[in-house]
Design an enzyme around this catalytic site. Structure first.
Site, PDB file in Angstrom:
ATOM      1  N   SER A 186      51.510  49.635  61.858  1.00 48.90           N
ATOM      2  CA  SER A 186      51.399  48.239  61.418  1.00 48.90           C
ATOM      3  C   SER A 186      52.731  47.709  60.924  1.00 48.90           C
ATOM      4  O   SER A 186      52.981  46.503  60.972  1.00 48.90           O
ATOM      5  CB  SER A 186      50.355  48.113  60.308  1.00 48.90           C
ATOM      6  OG  SER A 186      49.079  48.503  60.761  1.00 48.90           O
ATOM      7  N   LEU A 200      42.751  42.368  52.175  1.00 47.55           N
ATOM      8  CA  LEU A 200      43.209  41.403  53.174  1.00 47.55           C
ATOM      9  C   LEU A 200      42.643  40.007  52.940  1.00 47.55           C
ATOM     10  O   LEU A 200      41.554  39.833  52.405  1.00 47.55           O
ATOM     11  CB  LEU A 200      42.857  41.892  54.573  1.00 47.55           C
ATOM     12  CG  LEU A 200      43.613  43.146  55.017  1.00 47.55           C
ATOM     13  CD1 LEU A 200      43.122  43.628  56.380  1.00 47.55           C
ATOM     14  CD2 LEU A 200      45.115  42.888  55.069  1.00 47.55           C
ATOM     15  N   ASP A 205      46.760  40.048  62.081  1.00 50.53           N
ATOM     16  CA  ASP A 205      45.769  39.314  62.856  1.00 50.53           C
ATOM     17  C   ASP A 205      44.342  39.691  62.467  1.00 50.53           C
ATOM     18  O   ASP A 205      43.438  38.857  62.554  1.00 50.53           O
ATOM     19  CB  ASP A 205      45.994  39.482  64.362  1.00 50.53           C
ATOM     20  CG  ASP A 205      46.155  40.930  64.808  1.00 50.53           C
ATOM     21  OD1 ASP A 205      46.218  41.829  63.940  1.00 50.53           O
ATOM     22  OD2 ASP A 205      46.236  41.163  66.027  1.00 50.53           O
ATOM     23  N   GLU A 215      36.316  28.423  45.901  1.00 53.05           N
ATOM     24  CA  GLU A 215      36.619  29.177  44.678  1.00 53.05           C
ATOM     25  C   GLU A 215      37.649  30.274  44.894  1.00 53.05           C
ATOM     26  O   GLU A 215      38.446  30.569  43.997  1.00 53.05           O
ATOM     27  CB  GLU A 215      35.330  29.762  44.095  1.00 53.05           C
ATOM     28  CG  GLU A 215      34.396  28.744  43.487  1.00 53.05           C
ATOM     29  CD  GLU A 215      33.502  28.050  44.501  1.00 53.05           C
ATOM     30  OE1 GLU A 215      32.802  27.083  44.122  1.00 53.05           O
ATOM     31  OE2 GLU A 215      33.497  28.482  45.684  1.00 53.05           O
ATOM     32  N   ASP A 251      17.850  23.357  36.878  1.00 54.83           N
ATOM     33  CA  ASP A 251      18.573  23.596  38.126  1.00 54.83           C
ATOM     34  C   ASP A 251      18.183  24.904  38.797  1.00 54.83           C
ATOM     35  O   ASP A 251      18.349  25.056  40.009  1.00 54.83           O
ATOM     36  CB  ASP A 251      20.080  23.583  37.875  1.00 54.83           C
ATOM     37  CG  ASP A 251      20.640  22.179  37.806  1.00 54.83           C
ATOM     38  OD1 ASP A 251      19.923  21.241  38.192  1.00 54.83           O
ATOM     39  OD2 ASP A 251      21.786  22.018  37.352  1.00 54.83           O
ATOM     40  N   GLN A 267      22.103  28.315  40.145  1.00 51.07           N
ATOM     41  CA  GLN A 267      23.178  27.706  39.364  1.00 51.07           C
ATOM     42  C   GLN A 267      23.480  28.454  38.071  1.00 51.07           C
ATOM     43  O   GLN A 267      24.406  28.086  37.347  1.00 51.07           O
ATOM     44  CB  GLN A 267      22.813  26.260  39.007  1.00 51.07           C
ATOM     45  CG  GLN A 267      22.340  25.435  40.178  1.00 51.07           C
ATOM     46  CD  GLN A 267      23.390  25.286  41.254  1.00 51.07           C
ATOM     47  OE1 GLN A 267      24.431  24.684  41.023  1.00 51.07           O
ATOM     48  NE2 GLN A 267      23.123  25.835  42.436  1.00 51.07           N
TER      49      GLN A 267
END
Length: 620
Positions: free
Chosen positions: A38, A123, A153, A362, A419, A423
């Protein structure tokens, strides 16, 4: 190889690329492990960058004008270290210490080396962090440095990479260049798109990037690509380089099954690459630049609240953050499109030049903060506590990076009400407690929140503040101090039969339960453990010795939260007190905040019931 070669020629660049390959082979073979192939595929990309385009003073890693080089494909660390050797930053002896005990040259790069901004190896993180550094250069530092990010890649399959493409493209970060080493092969076989550069190009262009496709082993073409990237003034550039994994060594070149290991025969490989070389690169130093900002002590005029006021801790957080921003120009705020809920909007309105809307991304938001702190800024990141779990791996890597950043998670626990569970932050304390060197804080009222925001600004490492949605009564005076690692004893007597240990919303439930129990002749003390990590072990031991039993109550799952933090204070081999726990063990639905606390068994009634049972059993 003599060091008197004409450094202006393409032959020099080719020989430098071969040297980087040879040293990558030598380092990994000497270690008996490492990603040689690599490294070999990207050697020519790095040779041209190092010799002609990188602006960096290796003798002054903190030079404010230095470019930033990030190896998002951190497993290619032998190549990075070979570059450092070529630049004269490390010796050949240190190069061959790769992956050995005590060496700075770890298997994947970390800031133990002064030229490494952030740890990589998980990664998909280098480009998001690089976007943060480039954004700081454009909007905060106003410095001409460039950010170069080497990507693999395989990691282009990561969603976080495309969050970065979107963010950088939207911001028009022309000071950012991504180098994608398209060598076709991943760990177990071919990548999704192989050598189909057009597939990557279409995606990158769709996010507003300037795209250049190049033969990654043609140094003249690489040189031209870099020059073209420097000329782009309105958008970031991605250079898609078609390469061959293991380039130059027939035993491994473009062969499957060669990932993550040394070449089979190092001596033969070095000979095939033309033997060792000792070229030195005089990396051009950056122009003079102003010194970066450094954090200083906090003298902010924090908001003050009267006892009895009803104020949500999220609101107190937002107002304190705005006050902090007025006092400290190094403080920046980032939010994930919920600033009206987290209340970071107060900062945005008062300091719009230092507020960054990161939208619903996030991972990129946390990565941007990590990049900004690498430039000396003090970031505060805000979103719902539940949504920060999506960025856990970025936080884990931030801790490895020795990064300093503050985060606030709002809408924590079942107390948010109708909610529902999607949440509700019910795992956040466990997540942040598990991070190396982290600080975890959970205030119960507005004055405490304001003080803890100021404490966070001067603390090190990853700091997390948990806030709640609903209004709650102010119980502390505005001048009360709340040091990290402390606690507050709110109620006690010589007749206490147990100690209720609470934090945040459950502090108020604990006080109500204690009052109810007192009317029945049952005395309990109440300890506000606002610092969940580091925990106030001395106060807990004192309470345990005085009452013999600790009852923890938390608006959080039992695993990894307040109860476990309390238990950790008694892992020194000494006798452990009786421990009782109340936490959220069921799956919540939709209901009012008070109904949620009752259904979860963590309200005042549940605390009183647990205390009565213990007191009754104690007297038998």
């Amino acid at each position: 190889m003599t060091t008197t070669m004409d450094t202006t020629t393409d032959r020099y660049l080719t020989e430098l690329g071969q040297q980087l390959r040879v040293d990558s082979v030598r380092a990994s073979s000497n270690a008996g492990s490492g990603h040689a192939t690599s490294s070999m595929s990207a050697a020519d990309l790095m040779a041209v960058l190092l010799a002609r385009y990188l602006r960096y003073d290796f003798d002054w890693p903190d030079h404010p004008g230095n470019d930033h080089l990030i190896f998002s494909k951190g497993h290619a660390s032998p190549l990075l270290y070979a570059c450092y050797k070529a630049a004269g930053a490390i010796t050949d002896e240190e190069l061959l210490s790769f992956r050995t005990l005590g060496s700075r040259l770890e298997g994947h790069p970390t800031p133990r080396l002064p030229w490494v901004d952030v740890a990589t190896g998980s990664l998909g993180q280098g480009l998001p962090v690089g976007t943060g550094i480039a954004l700081a250069g454009r909007r905060l530092d106003e410095q001409p440095y460039r950010v170069w990010v080497l990507c693999g890649d395989s990691e282009m399959a990561e969603g976080s990479v495309w969050e970065a493409f979107e963010h950088a493209g939207y911001e028009g970060l022309s000071n950012l260049t991504a180098l994608v080493d398209v060598n076709r092969l991943g760990q177990r076989g071919p990548t999704r798109h192989g050598w189909d550069l057009d597939a990557y190009a279409a995606r990158a262009a769709g996010f507003g990037w300037h795209v250049i496709e190049v033969d990654g082993h043609d140094v003249a073409a690489i040189d031209a690509a870099y020059a073209e990237a420097l000329g782009v003034q309105d958008r970031p550039t991605v250079i898609l380089a078609r390469t061959r994994k293991g380039r130059g060594v027939s035993a491994v070149e473009d062969r499957e099954g060669m990932h993550g290991k040394p070449v089979p025969d190092a001596e033969e490989a070095v000979a095939e690459l033309g033997g060792p070389r000792d070229l030195r690169v005089e990396v051009e130093r950056p122009a003079a630049a102003t010194a970066p900002r450094r954090a200083h002590g906090t003298q902010a005029r924090l908001p003050r609240y009267e006892r009895g006021d009803e104020v949500a801790t999220r609101t107190a957080y937002g107002r304190a953050l705005a006050a902090l921003g007025a006092d400290r120009t190094d403080v920046v705020a980032l939010d994930g499109e919920v600033a009206d809920s987290t209340r970071s909007e107060y900062f945005a309105k008062e300091h719009p030049d230092r507020f960054f809307e990161c939208y619903i991304a996030e991972q990129e938001m946390v990565a941007t903060a990590v990049g900004m702190q690498a430039r000396g800024w003090t970031p505060f990141v805000s979103t719902f506590a539940a949504f920060l779990t999506r960025a856990h791996d970025f936080l884990r890597m931030a801790s490895i990076s020795r990064a300093g950043l503050a985060l606030a998670g709002s809408h924590a626990g079942v107390s948010i009400g109708q909610d529902g569970p999607s949440q509700m932050g019910l795992e956040d304390l466990a997540m942040f407690r598990s991070l190396h060197g982290s600080t975890v804080l959970y205030p119960c009222d507005a004055n405490q929140t304001a003080r803890l925001v100021a404490e966070m600004a001067d603390a090190a490492g990853i700091r997390y503040l948990r806030t709640t949605r609903s209004d709650s009564p102010v119980i502390y005076a505005a001048d009360e101090r709340f040091p990290i690692g402390g606690s507050k004893l709110l109620r006690s007597s010589p007749e206490d039969v147990l100690t209720v240990v609470a934090a945040g919303v459950t502090v108020h439930e604990a006080l109500a339960a204690a009052e109810e129990l007192a009317g029945e002749g049952i005395r309990v003390r109440v300890l506000d453990l606002y610092s969940v990590k580091p925990v106030d072990a001395a106060a807990l031991r004192e309470a345990a010795e005085a009452t013999g039993c600790l009852l923890t109550v938390e608006d959080h799952r039992p695993e990894g939260g307040l109860g476990d933090a309390v238990l950790d204070a008694f892992t020194d081999g000494q006798p452990v007190p009786r421990l009782l726990r109340l936490g959220v063990t069921s799956m919540p639905g939709s209901a009012s905040g008070s109904e949620q606390l009752r259904e979860a068994g963590i309200d005042a009634a549940a605390i009183a019931t647990a205390a009565r049972r213990y007191a009754a059993a104690r007297t038998r």
